[in-house]
Design a protein around this motif. Structure first.
Motif, PDB file in Angstrom:
ATOM      1  N   TRP A 184      -2.914   1.945 -16.333  1.00  0.00           N
ATOM      2  CA  TRP A 184      -3.491   2.423 -15.578  1.00  0.00           C
ATOM      3  C   TRP A 184      -3.803   2.614 -14.384  1.00  0.00           C
ATOM      4  O   TRP A 184      -3.650   3.274 -13.421  1.00  0.00           O
ATOM      5  CB  TRP A 184      -5.185   1.779 -15.730  1.00  0.00           C
ATOM      6  CG  TRP A 184      -6.255   2.113 -14.843  1.00  0.00           C
ATOM      7  CD1 TRP A 184      -7.146   2.106 -13.390  1.00  0.00           C
ATOM      8  CD2 TRP A 184      -6.938   3.976 -14.849  1.00  0.00           C
ATOM      9  NE1 TRP A 184      -8.199   2.551 -13.067  1.00  0.00           N
ATOM     10  CE2 TRP A 184      -8.317   3.969 -14.184  1.00  0.00           C
ATOM     11  CE3 TRP A 184      -6.589   4.748 -15.522  1.00  0.00           C
ATOM     12  CZ2 TRP A 184      -8.448   5.282 -13.819  1.00  0.00           C
ATOM     13  CZ3 TRP A 184      -6.806   6.250 -15.734  1.00  0.00           C
ATOM     14  CH2 TRP A 184      -8.376   6.366 -14.547  1.00  0.00           C
TER      15      TRP A 184
ATOM     16  N   GLU B 112      -7.371  12.370  -6.367  1.00  0.00           N
ATOM     17  CA  GLU B 112      -8.030  12.052  -7.841  1.00  0.00           C
ATOM     18  C   GLU B 112      -8.430  10.762  -7.976  1.00  0.00           C
ATOM     19  O   GLU B 112      -8.835  10.586  -8.943  1.00  0.00           O
ATOM     20  CB  GLU B 112      -6.718  12.614  -8.890  1.00  0.00           C
ATOM     21  CG  GLU B 112      -6.345  13.885  -8.523  1.00  0.00           C
ATOM     22  CD  GLU B 112      -5.072  14.245  -9.308  1.00  0.00           C
ATOM     23  OE1 GLU B 112      -5.052  13.349 -10.274  1.00  0.00           O
ATOM     24  OE2 GLU B 112      -4.123  15.149  -9.647  1.00  0.00           O
ATOM     25  N   THR B 113      -8.323  10.105  -7.509  1.00  0.00           N
ATOM     26  CA  THR B 113      -8.772   8.650  -8.050  1.00  0.00           C
ATOM     27  C   THR B 113     -10.144   8.374  -7.898  1.00  0.00           C
ATOM     28  O   THR B 113     -10.320   7.939  -8.517  1.00  0.00           O
ATOM     29  CB  THR B 113      -7.936   7.434  -7.213  1.00  0.00           C
ATOM     30  OG1 THR B 113      -7.921   7.665  -5.773  1.00  0.00           O
ATOM     31  CG2 THR B 113      -6.177   7.801  -6.889  1.00  0.00           C
TER      32      THR B 113
ATOM     33  N   PRO C  54      -1.896  11.650 -13.791  1.00  0.00           N
ATOM     34  CA  PRO C  54      -2.390  12.139 -13.338  1.00  0.00           C
ATOM     35  C   PRO C  54      -2.509  14.262 -13.253  1.00  0.00           C
ATOM     36  O   PRO C  54      -0.893  14.343 -14.462  1.00  0.00           O
ATOM     37  CB  PRO C  54      -1.209  11.916 -11.913  1.00  0.00           C
ATOM     38  CG  PRO C  54      -1.316  10.667 -12.640  1.00  0.00           C
ATOM     39  CD  PRO C  54      -1.043  10.986 -14.184  1.00  0.00           C
TER      40      PRO C  54
ATOM     41  N   THR D 286      -3.233   5.319 -11.845  1.00  0.00           N
ATOM     42  CA  THR D 286      -3.535   5.466 -10.440  1.00  0.00           C
ATOM     43  C   THR D 286      -2.556   5.611  -9.360  1.00  0.00           C
ATOM     44  O   THR D 286      -3.160   5.875  -8.203  1.00  0.00           O
ATOM     45  CB  THR D 286      -4.252   3.978 -10.140  1.00  0.00           C
ATOM     46  OG1 THR D 286      -4.998   3.900 -11.297  1.00  0.00           O
ATOM     47  CG2 THR D 286      -5.370   4.276  -8.447  1.00  0.00           C
TER      48      THR D 286
ATOM     49  N   ARG E 158      -0.447   9.220  -8.643  1.00  0.00           N
ATOM     50  CA  ARG E 158      -1.272  10.482  -8.181  1.00  0.00           C
ATOM     51  C   ARG E 158      -2.571  10.384  -7.140  1.00  0.00           C
ATOM     52  O   ARG E 158      -2.105   9.036  -6.016  1.00  0.00           O
ATOM     53  CB  ARG E 158      -2.737  10.052  -9.233  1.00  0.00           C
ATOM     54  CG  ARG E 158      -3.552   8.967  -9.144  1.00  0.00           C
ATOM     55  CD  ARG E 158      -5.050   9.213 -10.311  1.00  0.00           C
ATOM     56  NE  ARG E 158      -5.038   8.801 -11.723  1.00  0.00           N
ATOM     57  CZ  ARG E 158      -5.296   9.051 -12.590  1.00  0.00           C
ATOM     58  NH1 ARG E 158      -6.314   9.514 -12.173  1.00  0.00           N
ATOM     59  NH2 ARG E 158      -4.774   9.035 -13.543  1.00  0.00           N
TER      60      ARG E 158
ATOM     61  N   ARG F 240      -8.652   3.057  -0.429  1.00  0.00           N
ATOM     62  CA  ARG F 240      -7.601   4.232  -0.925  1.00  0.00           C
ATOM     63  C   ARG F 240      -6.547   3.135  -2.166  1.00  0.00           C
ATOM     64  O   ARG F 240      -5.734   3.112  -2.672  1.00  0.00           O
ATOM     65  CB  ARG F 240      -6.330   4.544   0.087  1.00  0.00           C
ATOM     66  CG  ARG F 240      -6.726   5.349   0.979  1.00  0.00           C
ATOM     67  CD  ARG F 240      -5.904   5.589   2.083  1.00  0.00           C
ATOM     68  NE  ARG F 240      -6.314   5.877   3.395  1.00  0.00           N
ATOM     69  CZ  ARG F 240      -5.836   6.673   4.636  1.00  0.00           C
ATOM     70  NH1 ARG F 240      -4.561   6.352   4.638  1.00  0.00           N
ATOM     71  NH2 ARG F 240      -6.282   7.375   5.902  1.00  0.00           N
ATOM     72  N   TYR F 241      -7.010   4.246  -3.508  1.00  0.00           N
ATOM     73  CA  TYR F 241      -7.069   3.648  -4.252  1.00  0.00           C
ATOM     74  C   TYR F 241      -6.072   3.206  -4.913  1.00  0.00           C
ATOM     75  O   TYR F 241      -4.710   2.294  -5.676  1.00  0.00           O
ATOM     76  CB  TYR F 241      -7.644   3.586  -5.780  1.00  0.00           C
ATOM     77  CG  TYR F 241      -9.873   3.436  -5.441  1.00  0.00           C
ATOM     78  CD1 TYR F 241      -9.813   2.279  -5.404  1.00  0.00           C
ATOM     79  CD2 TYR F 241      -9.732   5.119  -4.899  1.00  0.00           C
ATOM     80  CE1 TYR F 241     -11.124   1.543  -4.867  1.00  0.00           C
ATOM     81  CE2 TYR F 241     -11.332   4.303  -4.917  1.00  0.00           C
ATOM     82  CZ  TYR F 241     -11.872   2.632  -4.521  1.00  0.00           C
ATOM     83  OH  TYR F 241     -13.047   1.933  -4.739  1.00  0.00           O
ATOM     84  N   ALA F 242      -4.965   4.374  -4.503  1.00  0.00           N
ATOM     85  CA  ALA F 242      -4.197   4.492  -5.417  1.00  0.00           C
ATOM     86  C   ALA F 242      -2.610   3.928  -4.698  1.00  0.00           C
ATOM     87  O   ALA F 242      -1.489   3.261  -4.865  1.00  0.00           O
ATOM     88  CB  ALA F 242      -3.000   6.278  -5.234  1.00  0.00           C
TER      89      ALA F 242
ATOM     90  N   GLU G 116      -4.747  10.772  -2.926  1.00  0.00           N
ATOM     91  CA  GLU G 116      -5.930  10.097  -3.612  1.00  0.00           C
ATOM     92  C   GLU G 116      -6.869  10.486  -4.181  1.00  0.00           C
ATOM     93  O   GLU G 116      -8.114  10.518  -4.805  1.00  0.00           O
ATOM     94  CB  GLU G 116      -5.700   9.280  -1.661  1.00  0.00           C
ATOM     95  CG  GLU G 116      -4.906   8.604  -1.007  1.00  0.00           C
ATOM     96  CD  GLU G 116      -5.456   7.277  -1.853  1.00  0.00           C
ATOM     97  OE1 GLU G 116      -6.198   6.756  -2.642  1.00  0.00           O
ATOM     98  OE2 GLU G 116      -3.705   6.602  -1.586  1.00  0.00           O
TER      99      GLU G 116
END
Length: 277
Positions: A30, A41-42, A51, A34, A37, A239-241, A39
């Motif tokens: 995961w 999409e996260t 993604p 993440t 992909r 910003r998770y990605a 940002e």
């Protein structure tokens, strides 16, 4: 009935092993998904394992945002120095506690093992004051020295040395060998797998250490990768990605080290526990 019962238990064990492996690897997959992909999409409300638009933009932004190359070099150098110093000191201490006879040996070993009861957090203030008095703040020596004492490594080596027959040492003494030569030519070759196992574990622990570098380092150029990546977090915001990309970059070297030396680590722990691999 007995062969069928054994087959059923074997299948159940295999299924359980597969289930546990899936539970272990799912967060890693995961994180990778993440990081690959965009940002937007996260934070999508629609859950997707993969993604829709594959991209390495998050990794590029992480590498461009901070001095990642310098941080990786610092981590590698610090982890290598900590590993070499820890193994060298632990082997010599374990050999002395196991094979040499001197006044206060048991007391010193007991004091060394008492370090198990003292959390590292309780030593932060005195260690920092000591490094400050030695003018080692924001230096490689200041990062490395407080990490080289490892009671658990001493304990593992001592347990192995205790199990080696005394005849090995007696024969070397009769040949005129001194303590260091006996350690180097007799005991270390026998403990080769344990040395590798403890070295890899120590290297990984030193690489992942965040707390002490956070306390002792004051400049960006001296940061290790776990500490440096927190600076990129501040730059990115939520910003998770990019957070996942940074975490994967920091974890990749130690993962590769474990994969490359997995067999030696396994054999080392089997030898340390008295089992045969």
């Amino acid at each position: 009935m007995k062969p069928r019962a054994n087959l059923a238990w074997s299948l159940l064990g295999a299924l359980l092993a597969v289930l546990l492996a899936a539970i272990w690897v799912a967060p890693l997959l995961w994180a990778l998904s993440t990081a690959l992909r965009p940002e937007h999409e996260t934070v999508s409300a629609v859950f997707r394992w993969l993604p829709q638009d594959w991209t390495v933009e998050a990794f590029a932004r992480v590498l461009a945002a901070g001095n990642v190359g310098r941080w990786l070099f610092n981590s590698a150098l610090v982890a290598l120095l900590v590993t070499v110093a820890t193994i060298a000191l632990s082997v010599m201490a374990a050999y002395a506690f196991s094979q040499l006879r001197f006044r206060g040996r048991q007391l010193l070993f007991g004091l060394a093992m008492l370090a198990f009861l003292v959390p590292f957090e309780a030593l932060l203030v005195p260690l920092f004051r000591m490094m400050n008095q030695l003018r080692l703040i924001d230096s490689y020596a200041g990062i490395v020295l407080p990490q080289v004492v490892a009671p658990v490594v001493i304990y593992v080596f001592k347990g192995f040395f205790d199990a080696i027959p005394a005849e090995f040492r007696e024969a070397a003494v009769m040949d005129g060998a001194g303590p260091l030569r006996i350690l180097w030519n007799v005991y270390l070759p026998l403990a080769g797998n344990i040395v590798w196992a403890m070295a890899i574990v120590t290297f990984i622990a030193a690489w992942n250490n965040f707390l002490w570098p956070f306390i002792i380092v004051t400049s960006s150029d001296m940061m290790t990768i776990p500490l440096g990546l927190t600076q990129t977090y501040d730059a990115f915001g939520v910003r998770y990605a990019q957070l996942m990309a940074a975490a994967l970059i920091g974890a990749l070297p130690v993962a590769l080290a474990y994969v490359l030396f997995q067999r030696r680590v396994t054999h080392g722990f089997l030898a340390a526990t008295g089992l045969k691999g």
